[in-house]
Structure formats: C-alpha cells, structure tokens
Scaffold this motif. Structure first.
Motif, PDB file in Angstrom:
ATOM      1  N   LEU A 118       0.821  -1.206   0.000  1.00 28.06           N
ATOM      2  CA  LEU A 118       0.000   0.000   0.000  1.00 28.06           C
ATOM      3  C   LEU A 118       0.851   1.249   0.000  1.00 28.06           C
ATOM      4  CD1 LEU A 118      -2.989   0.548   0.103  1.00 28.06           C
ATOM      5  CD2 LEU A 118      -2.854   0.658   2.567  1.00 28.06           C
TER       6      LEU A 118
ATOM      7  N   LEU B 270      -8.952  -6.905   1.326  1.00 24.83           N
ATOM      8  CA  LEU B 270      -9.439  -5.528   1.319  1.00 24.83           C
ATOM      9  C   LEU B 270      -8.358  -4.575   0.835  1.00 24.83           C
ATOM     10  CD1 LEU B 270     -11.508  -5.425   4.609  1.00 24.83           C
ATOM     11  CD2 LEU B 270     -12.313  -5.455   2.255  1.00 24.83           C
ATOM     12  N   ILE B 271      -7.145  -4.788   1.359  1.00 27.49           N
ATOM     13  CA  ILE B 271      -6.057  -3.884   0.945  1.00 27.49           C
ATOM     14  C   ILE B 271      -5.799  -4.024  -0.546  1.00 27.49           C
ATOM     15  CG2 ILE B 271      -3.607  -3.382   1.205  1.00 27.49           C
ATOM     16  CD1 ILE B 271      -3.835  -4.018   4.099  1.00 27.49           C
TER      17      ILE B 271
ATOM     18  N   VAL C 238      -8.291  -2.047  -2.376  1.00 26.21           N
ATOM     19  CA  VAL C 238      -7.948  -0.622  -2.368  1.00 26.21           C
ATOM     20  C   VAL C 238      -6.877  -0.323  -3.414  1.00 26.21           C
ATOM     21  CG1 VAL C 238      -6.916   1.208  -0.997  1.00 26.21           C
ATOM     22  CG2 VAL C 238      -8.571  -0.327   0.035  1.00 26.21           C
TER      23      VAL C 238
ATOM     24  N   PHE D  31      -8.325  -0.660  -7.023  1.00 32.76           N
ATOM     25  CA  PHE D  31      -9.297   0.372  -7.368  1.00 32.76           C
ATOM     26  C   PHE D  31      -8.639   1.743  -7.462  1.00 32.76           C
ATOM     27  CE2 PHE D  31     -12.375  -2.910  -6.150  1.00 32.76           C
ATOM     28  CZ  PHE D  31     -13.100  -2.888  -7.326  1.00 32.76           C
ATOM     29  N   ARG D  32      -7.536   1.929  -6.703  1.00 36.29           N
ATOM     30  CA  ARG D  32      -6.796   3.175  -6.850  1.00 36.29           C
ATOM     31  C   ARG D  32      -6.245   3.293  -8.268  1.00 36.29           C
ATOM     32  NH1 ARG D  32      -1.756   4.437  -2.960  1.00 36.29           N
ATOM     33  NH2 ARG D  32      -0.951   2.688  -4.135  1.00 36.29           N
TER      34      ARG D  32
ATOM     35  N   GLU E 213      -8.946   4.139 -10.576  1.00 36.58           N
ATOM     36  CA  GLU E 213      -9.308   5.550 -10.455  1.00 36.58           C
ATOM     37  C   GLU E 213      -8.346   6.414 -11.258  1.00 36.58           C
ATOM     38  OE1 GLU E 213      -8.839   7.153  -6.641  1.00 36.58           O
ATOM     39  OE2 GLU E 213      -9.871   9.001  -7.161  1.00 36.58           O
TER      40      GLU E 213
ATOM     41  N   SER F 299      -6.969  12.356  -6.328  1.00 37.35           N
ATOM     42  CA  SER F 299      -8.244  12.740  -5.729  1.00 37.35           C
ATOM     43  C   SER F 299      -8.494  14.250  -5.671  1.00 37.35           C
ATOM     44  CB  SER F 299      -8.315  12.146  -4.324  1.00 37.35           C
ATOM     45  OG  SER F 299      -7.148  12.510  -3.621  1.00 37.35           O
TER      46      SER F 299
END
Lengths: 101, 499, 341, 121
Positions: free
Chosen positions: B301, B426-427, B430, B433-434, B437, B445
C-alpha cells in the motif's frame, strides 16, 4: 613403520604452525605471502607422506604434482599486484580514512 | 519414444540454451524463434506425459531412470498428479513470456540479447528439473543452476540492480546451503538421497534430533528462496529492477517452485504424520504467515511504484501458501497447492501488463498512468482481470483458492489466518481500485481532471505478440476459475492424504 | 584417515578462517584465505577423499585465490573504518549462536566419526564399491559414479560452470570493448615486445607445456587414479592463466581467441549432453551408455560405458578449461580484455 | 571425554566454520569479506559431508586387488562425488559474486555497504 611416518607428518605440521605464526601476525603482506608459500611447499611433502601412510604413494604423487604446479600462481598474481600498486602497507591509508570520518 | 517424454521435457530447453551462444555468432535473428520452438517441444512432452498419467490410477506416478540405473543408485525422475500441474504452469508461463518478450528484450538489452536468451532457457531448464526430479541432491544442483542464471538475469537490469543482485546472491547462496545442510542431516541418518526411499526409511527415525534439524534447515532454506516474510528483504528490489522479460519469468516461477519444493518435502519425504503430529509448530508458523500477509499488503500500500507494489503483493501471496499448508487441514493444503498454479498465472498477468505499460509509457510510476485506459484498453482490461484475481472476485481462480484456504483455516481453528486473508483482500481491493481511479478517471483525488489533455490521448496499444499472450493469460485465469472443481477432483484430491 | 593430522589441521583451519575475516588489509586477508584452501586440501586427503583434495588443490590454490586478488586489484584494498553498529552485531550474533546451538544439539545423535557401520557408508555407497568394478571396469569408483551412475548431476555441474562464465562475460564486457574485441580477432601480435620481467616470462614459458601435458594425463588417466575432467580442466585453465600473467591477455587471445573460448564453453557441455542424446536415440534411456554398443557392436555394453566415460570427461575438461580462463580474463581485466593482472 | 572429542571433533569444527561464515555474511560491511564468508560457509558444509564418509582403517576409493573387494576397506565414494559438485558450484557462485563486486565498485566507487547505501540517498 606407519607410526614413524605419522610422527614425521606431525613434525611437519608443527613446522607449519611455526610458519603459520608469521602468516597470522605478519606486519606486511610480504611476510604473509612468503609464509603461505612455505606452507604450500610443506603441504606438498605432507601429501606424499600421507600417501606412504595410506600405502598408495602412486596415487598421491599425482595430487602432489598438481599442487606443486599450481600453488605459485597465487604468488605470481600477488607479485603482479605489487608491481602495479607498489604499496606494501595500506595501514597509513586507512588511518587517514579513520581520521577523516 | 513414448517412455522418453519425461526427460525430453528438460532436454529441449537445455540443448537450445547451450546452442544459442554458438548460433548467435552466425545469425542473431533465429534466436527468438528457436527459443519458442524449444519451449513448444517441451510443452508437447509435458502434454504427452500428462495424457499418459491420466490413463493411470490416480495415486500412481511415472518414473524415469536416468542412465538406466535403478532408483537409489542412479537419479530418478518422477511425475505424479502434483508436479504435472506445476510443470504445466511453468511451461505455459515461460512459453507465453518468451512470445511476449521479443520487443522488450531488444529495447532493454540490445547487444546482450542472445546471451540473455541462453540464460533465460537455462533458467527454465533449472526450474523444470527442480519440479520433476526425485533425488534430493540433484534438486540442489538444479536449484543452483536456476539461482545462478537468475543472478545474471537480474543484474542485467537498470539502476541499482547490481546491489540488489549482490544481496540476492548472498541470501540465495545461504538458502541453497541451508538446504544442502538439511539434506546432509537426513543423509547421515539414512544413507540415501532418493526421495521415495527417504519416505520409506524416515518413519523409523522420527524421534531423532538430527532428522528434526534436517527438516528445519530444509524448510528454512526454502523460506529464504521463496522470500517468506522476515527473510524477504532481497525480493522487492531484485524483481522490480530486473529487465521486464526476466521479471515476468522469475516473479511467477522462482518463488512458487520453492513453495512446491517445501510442500513436496512435507508431504512426500517427511510424511504428514511427522509434520503435523510429531512436530507441534503448526500454530507458530500460521501466525508467522498471517504476519507476513498483513506486512506484505501494508508495504504494498505504501509504494508509489507499480512494479514495487506487485513485488510486495508476491510477499503477501507467499504468506497465503505457507500458512495454508501449515494449517494442517486437508482443505488448507489443497488450497495452497491450487494457489501455486493460480498465483503463477496471476503474477504473470500483472507483470506482463506492467511490462506493456512500461514499454509504451516509459516508466511505472502511479502518477503517469493517467488516461491509460483510453490509450491501452486491452492491456488494462487484462491487468484488471489479474487484479480481480488477486483480490479474489468470483469468476477468477483467485477466489476459489482463497475459499479453500479460508475453509482450511476455519476447520483447524486458525481464526487469525482468516482475519489476515480478509484484511489482505481488502487492501488489495484498495490498491487495484486506486489504479482504476487513476487510469480511468485520470486524476488523483484532489486535483481537477484535465479533460483536454485526456481528449488528446490516442489509442496506442502494444504490438500483437505482446498483447496476445496477455489476453491468453487472463483467459486462463478465468478458465482455471470455472474448472476449479475438475482440477480439484482430477489432480489435487489424490495428492493430499486424508488426515 | 589419520586422526592426529585431522585434529591439528582442523584447528589450523579454524584459526586461519578466523584471521582472514579479522585482518583489516584485504590483500592480506585474501592471501591468508589462500592458506585456508591449502589446509583444506590436506584435511580432505587425510580423510581419504583424494578426488576432492585434488579439486581443492586445483581450485583453491590455483584459481579462486587469483579471482580474489583480481577483485582486490580492481577495487580498493583498504577497509573503511565502520562505526560500532551495535544492533547489527547483536542481531547477527543472536542468529549465529542460535544456528550453532541447533547444529550442536544434533551432533550427539550422529554416528561416530569414522564409523564404518554407519548408514551413510552402508546403504547406497556400499553398492557402488562392490559393483562398480563389474559394471563399468573402472577402478576409480569416484570416476565411475561421477560419470555414469550420477552422470546427470555432473552434466548440470558442467552447466553451472557454463552459466557462471556466460554471466560474468556478459555483465563485465562493456559495449565499446565488445566492438574492439571483435575487430582484434586473430590479429598477429608479436610475443617479443613485452614489458614483463624476463624471469617470470622464461619460468612460465617453461612451466606451461609441462602443466598442459600433466593436465591431459589427469584427464585421460582419471579412470585409474585421482583426477578426471574437472581437475584436468582446471589445470589446463590455470596454464592459460599463467601464460596470460607472464605476457598479457591480448597475446594469449592471439592464440586462443574469445570467440573460440565462448564456443568451446558450450561445446564441452554439448559433448556431454550429446553423448546422452545419442544413447536416447539408440533406444536406451538418456545417458545410458550401454546403448552405444549398438553403434559399435565390437564393444560390449561394459566396454562402451568405459569409453563413453572417457569422452564425457573430455567434454567436462573442455568446458571447465574455457570457463576458468573466461572468468579469469573477465575479472582480471575488469571486462576490458587488454592488460590483465 | 577425549574419546568423545575425537569422534565428534570434525562436526564441531563444521559448526564453528558455519557460524563464522554466517556471521561474515550478515555482519560484515565489506563486500569482499562477505564473499570470503560465503566460501567459508560452503567449506563448512563440504567438511560435514566428507567427514560423514570417512572410515577407520580404510584406503582411498580406488579399487585395488591388494585390498580385496570388500566395501569396508575403501572410503565412501558417494559423499566425495556430491562434494566435487558442491565445490564446482561454490567456485561458480564465487566468480559471479566477485564480478558483481567489481561492477558495483565501477558504478559507485566503493565496496562498503554503508557507503553505497549513502550514495542512493
């Protein structure tokens, strides 16, 4: 007879230890180099002595010859190193480093 | 001819790998087709072995005696339903990587390309040999072939690759030496190196300390080689700085083959009885692998660099497999074995996609991925399939292996392992999906999207021999997922003894 | 085995290893480390492992020390003073002590040193000693097991040498050096115009033919005495190394060029693997030399094993010779292939 | 006690050598010293294997009618073969390691681990 040769071998080993002191202590690299060379010669003899103890001298002579042919290559390499660099004692250099840092 | 397929698997890449330095002096352009031909030959041999194997009784195996010396005196090759899967994975991954790698190798390596192919094929030879051999010392020699070639392949990379390689060399030799030492401890008590014979002799020696130490050192050596969490320090730099083609080949295979060797030794050399009943260290290792999973995910991450992020995901995935095996429940072991194959393809898919991105964009920083979906749609869709598989979304194979792992952990009462798996999923969600994005909406963001610059981006996909293997891999991920049940009943069910 | 020698020698070995890690002058450390391999060779002879001792004599005394010296030559000789880093030292000593403890615990479980009835000496090894003479007619059991029973290991061992030389050669050679090297292929270089000392030149010139002759003897006589492809190959390589130290690398390349070297590296392994492949084509298993008797019906299966082993040894020697020389030239000239050490 | 020392001395030396090698590989900062540690570590393992194949009152494993055909008269050939392979692998690994040291020196001008890491920052 075997005991005699074992005795001879142990004497050679003790002689090696005497030289070994110079290899370990040796203030300059040349001392170490000479010491290692002497150990090499002693080792050649010791190989043949072991051959006599094993009663297979004909086999061990091969190894001894190979050993004798090869063990001076390192010495020549080191000699060529000193021919280029011409410093026997790096101590001064790393003491300089020490004071800098 | 029919009984020679086992050795042909290894011989094709070996011979071509040795011939390439000679051929390259005369004609450099035939090197790539030759490499592909040799791997196709090897694939053919694996395929024929598999068809022979499937005709036999599920628990039986095919043996091949090299030099026609019977098993404990000569070296034996063994194929059963466990390693045929790993062999398939290795040969598919290497074939697809070789097809994929042509332009990348020419771009990144230039003059060294021919020698690179030679090392590449010998690396594959080493891995195939490790998987197929039935002799503990032969495994060491092949492990060293694979390691030495991988040092060379990584060191050809850019920037700090040299220092990373040196660390890898020190750690890798340490791992191989630990393995050799462990084999020595078994050898001094049994006097044999053949795995089948060790399996027969060892039950008499289960209370011996030497056997315990041998087991510990073999597992420790393999942990170093597979980068299990506290010993992982060499992996991220080595794999992220290696040339793209080498990373695509090594990241999926080297670690998985080490996991395979570990499981092989646990199941087929020491028995399950020894590993799970005589030794009582299951829980400690499952806790360690839970920590590995969480640590790997958190490190991933915190990375700003796509390749580095993927390497930490590998560290987490290693935690899945080690933890799954050591839960000591049948489902966990099955899940781990299935995950070896699944993870090889997942990692390949992700690394290939990143390779394509680097080939077009020039770097692999997360910021430079803006608008990438419009520019390289095929690559990014495949990347997403790989990503979904890592997260564990149903039609892909990642879901099913995770399901088995969780079921195994549930049945053996290792709740911390379940928690670690869920947190890691979950990580991963994230993380991917980052990337969606950034790639799809084209902005970080708090920045306003710049529509004009997005409009100007043109469709600029990589050449066909690069995207086609990628599409095939993502298809394989989905197909493996759909046919999970068949794979389980035909292959994996029979390898794991009931406990 | 002779326990008096063993204890004295092993004590020396431990001291020697410790000192080579201790001293602050890298050149000195490397030379002391040379003595370490000399002593190791004696230890192995003392335990009756003559082939291993021969290999160690050739590798330790002849080659690996030179590799170290070449590296010190091209990098720096001094060791920088480091601050006393307590956490690293503490961490690594904990790991070392843990490992040592583990290994020590298991020692009590071993059969005593030199026990002829231990499992190691009885299970598979006994079969080799009792049957190798009948099945291969080679008195040196080490050679017969190396080149026949476990020939597959040996093939990959040769492969390791190939891989290592290829890796070193590929990574050290710079792109400008590569072009220069290809241009200079087989040009005529005068052997007279050299700067080295006359004594070294003459002495090495006298030594080299005898070394090569001895190496060939070691290769072909491996069936009856310690030695074989690997040891002979290292001695052949060492003779080339000696020649390139007495003159320089360019002048040796005039006789034995780089292109040729890389090819002979691959050809050696290919001879080995090719013999195996011929066996496979003739209907035997891979490396089953007895299948060769179909090709030469006058030789029985035992005789064909005997002869095939000889050729396999030649292949090993070829690869190892060019491998050692390639590694030496790359390391000693730092990839420039001009002057060398 | 003396008896125990003689029968297990080799194995103890193996443990010492391996501890020394591991220490050098982890704790030493100089890359050449790390390579020396690597070789010492490997020699420890080779010594372990050769020691387990030694036999009292035996000769070298070259069959000679003078010593008869019984296996008990000859030292163990199998461990020797395994270690021949291990020595070759060791030299190959050493060569690759030293090559990397030379390349690292060429790029970063130092063979000290700390100083190389400083240059990255």
């Amino acid at each position: 007879m075997v005991n005699f040769f074992i005795f001879v071998g142990i004497i050679i080993l003790i002689l090696m230890m005497v030289v070994f002191y110079r290899v370990l202590k040796g203030p300059t690299v040349m001392d170490r180099l000479l010491g290692v060379n002497v150990i090499g010669t002693k080792a050649t003899v010791l190989l043949v002595v072991m051959g006599v103890i094993f009663e297979r001298v004909d086999m061990f002579v091969d190894i001894a010859i190979g050993y004798g042919l090869l063990n001076f290559i390192a010495s020549i390499g080191a000699a060529k190193y000193f021919q280029h660099h011409k410093v026997l004692q790096p101590r001064s250099q790393w003491e300089e480093d020490l004071t800098k840092s | 001819m029919a009984d020679q397929f086992l050795v042909l698997i290894v011989l094709f890449p070996l011979f071509v790998g040795l011939l390439i330095p000679i051929i390259a002096y005369f004609n450099k352009s035939v090197v790539w087709p030759l490499a592909i031909l040799s791997l196709i030959g090897s694939f053919w041999a694996v395929f024929n072995t598999a068809t022979q194997l499937l005709k036999l009784d599920p628990s039986s195996s095919i043996s091949y005696y090299l030099g026609n010396w019977m098993a404990p005196f000569g070296i034996e090759y063994v194929v059963d339903r466990f390693n045929i899967m790993v062999l398939f994975a290795i040969i598919c991954v290497s074939l697809l990587t070789t097809i994929f790698a042509k332009q990348v190798i020419e771009k990144e390596l230039g003059d060294n390309a021919a020698n690179f192919y030679s090392l590449f094929l010998l690396f594959i030879t080493g891995l195939l040999g490790i998987t197929i051999t039935g002799d503990a010392f032969n495994l060491y020699v092949l492990l060293e072939i694979a390691s030495l070639t991988s040092y060379g392949l990584i060191a050809l990379g850019r920037g700090r690759a040299l220092v990373a390689t040196f660390n890898y060399l020190i750690m890798g030799s340490m791992g191989a030496c630990f393995y050799l030492l462990g084999v020595g401890y078994l050898f001094i008590k049994t006097g044999t190196l053949n795995m089948d014979q060790l399996y027969d002799v060892l039950p008499l020696l289960f209370d011996s300390k030497a056997v315990l130490v041998g087991f510990v050192f073999i597992i420790l050596g393999m942990w170093v080689k597979m980068a299990f969490f506290p010993l992982h320090s060499w992996l991220p730099n080595a794999y992220s700085l290696a040339p793209t083609a080498a990373a695509c080949l090594m990241a999926p295979l080297m670690t998985k083959v080490s996991v395979y060797v570990m499981i092989r030794f646990m199941l087929n050399v020491f028995s399950t009885e020894y590993v799970y009943s005589v030794l009582t260290i299951n829980n400690i290792i499952v806790i360690m692998s839970s920590i590995a999973i969480i640590a790997g995910s958190i490190y991933a991450l915190s990375q700003k660099n796509l390749k580095k992020m993927l390497t930490f995901i590998i560290v987490a995935e290693i935690g899945y497999m080690v933890g799954g095996v050591w839960t000591g429940h049948v489902d966990g072991i099955r899940g781990a074995i299935y995950h070896i194959t699944a993870d090889a393809f997942m990692t390949l898919c992700l690394f290939m996609a990143v390779g394509c991105i680097v080939y077009r964009v020039g770097n692999d920083k997360l910021e430079s991925l803006k608008g990438i979906f419009k520019k390289m749609p095929i690559t990014m869709i495949c990347f997403l399939v790989g990503g979904f598989s890592v997260i564990g979304i149903p039609p892909t194979c990642g879901f099913f292996s995770k399901w088995y792992l969780i079921s195994g952990a549930f049945n053996s009462g290792a709740w911390y392992f379940i928690i670690a798996l869920i947190i890691s999923s979950l990580i991963n969600a994230v993380l991917f999906f980052r990337i969606i994005e950034i790639g799809f909406f084209g902005a970080m963001s708090n920045e306003k999207p710049d529509y004009k610059s997005l409009q100007s981006i043109k469709f600029n996909e990589v050449p066909i021999n690069m995207w086609l293997p990628l599409v095939i891999v993502s298809m394989i991920l989905i197909i493996l997922g759909i046919y999970t049940n068949e794979i389980m009943t035909n292959f994996i069910l029979n390898i794991v003894p009931m406990m | 085995m002779i326990w008096q020698f063993d204890i004295l020698l092993l004590t020396l070995v431990v001291v020697c290893g410790f000192v080579s890690l201790w001293i602050k002058d890298l050149m000195g450390a490397v030379i002391v480390f040379g003595a370490y391999s000399f002593l190791m060779c004696l230890v192995w002879t003392g335990m009756g492992a003559v082939d291993v001792a021969f290999t160690e004599a050739a590798v330790g005394a002849g080659v690996s020390t030179i590799f170290f010296i070449a590296t010190v030559f091209h990098t720096s000789r001094t060791i920088r003073y480091n601050k006393w880093d307590l956490s690293t030292k503490f961490f690594s000593s904990i790991i070392c002590i843990l490992m040592g403890f583990f290994l020590m615990v298991a020692i009590g479980d071993f059969p005593a040193w030199g026990d002829a009835l231990s499992p190691v000496n009885n299970n598979v090894a006994k079969y080799y000693l009792e049957n190798s003479m009948e099945e291969t007619k080679v008195p040196n059991v080490v050679t017969s097991v190396l080149a026949d029973y476990r020939a597959f290991d040996t093939m990959f061992e040769t492969g390791v040498v190939f891989v290592a030389s290829l890796v070193i050669f590929t990574l050290l050679l710079q792109s400008d050096g590569r072009k220069k090297l290809m241009k200079s292929a087989f040009q005529k270089v005068s052997f007279l115009n050299v700067s080295e000392s006359l004594i070294i030149r003459k002495a090495c010139g006298l030594m080299v033919p005898f070394m090569q002759l001895f190496a060939l003897y070691v290769v072909v006589h491996g069936h009856y005495s310690p030695g074989g492809g690997f040891q002979g190959g290292v001695i052949l390589g060492a003779s080339l190394i000696l020649l390139s130290m007495a003159y320089d690398i360019k002048k040796v390349f005039a006789r034995f060029h780089m292109k040729f070297m890389i090819k002979s590296l691959a050809v050696g392994v290919l001879i080995f693997a090719g013999i195996g492949l011929i066996c496979l084509i003739l209907g035997g298993n891979f490396l089953d030399y007895s299948a060769l008797s179909k090709l030469f019906p006058s030789m029985g299966s035992i005789k064909s094993r005997y002869n095939a082993m000889l050729w396999v040894e030649v292949g090993v020697a070829l690869t190892v010779m060019s491998g050692m020389f390639a590694i030496y030239t790359s390391l000693s000239s730092n990839g420039k292939f001009e002057e060398g050490l | 006690m003396f008896e125990y020392l003689i029968t297990n001395y080799n194995y103890m030396v193996v443990v010492f050598l391996m501890m020394m090698g591991l220490w050098a590989m982890i704790a030493k900062k100089n890359l050449v010293k790390k390579c020396i540690g690597l070789v010492i570590f490997q020699t420890g393992i080779i010594l372990f294997y050769i020691s387990m194949g030694a036999k009292n009152n035996s000769t070298i494993p070259i069959i000679d009618p003078k010593y008869g055909e019984a296996a008990i008269n000859y030292a163990n050939p199998l461990t020797q073969i395994l270690m021949l392979t291990a020595i070759v692998v060791g030299v190959a690994t050493l060569g690759v390691g030293l090559m990397l040291v030379q390349r690292i020196y060429k790029e970063y001008g130092s063979i000290n681990e700390d100083r190389i890491l400083e240059k990255f920052k």
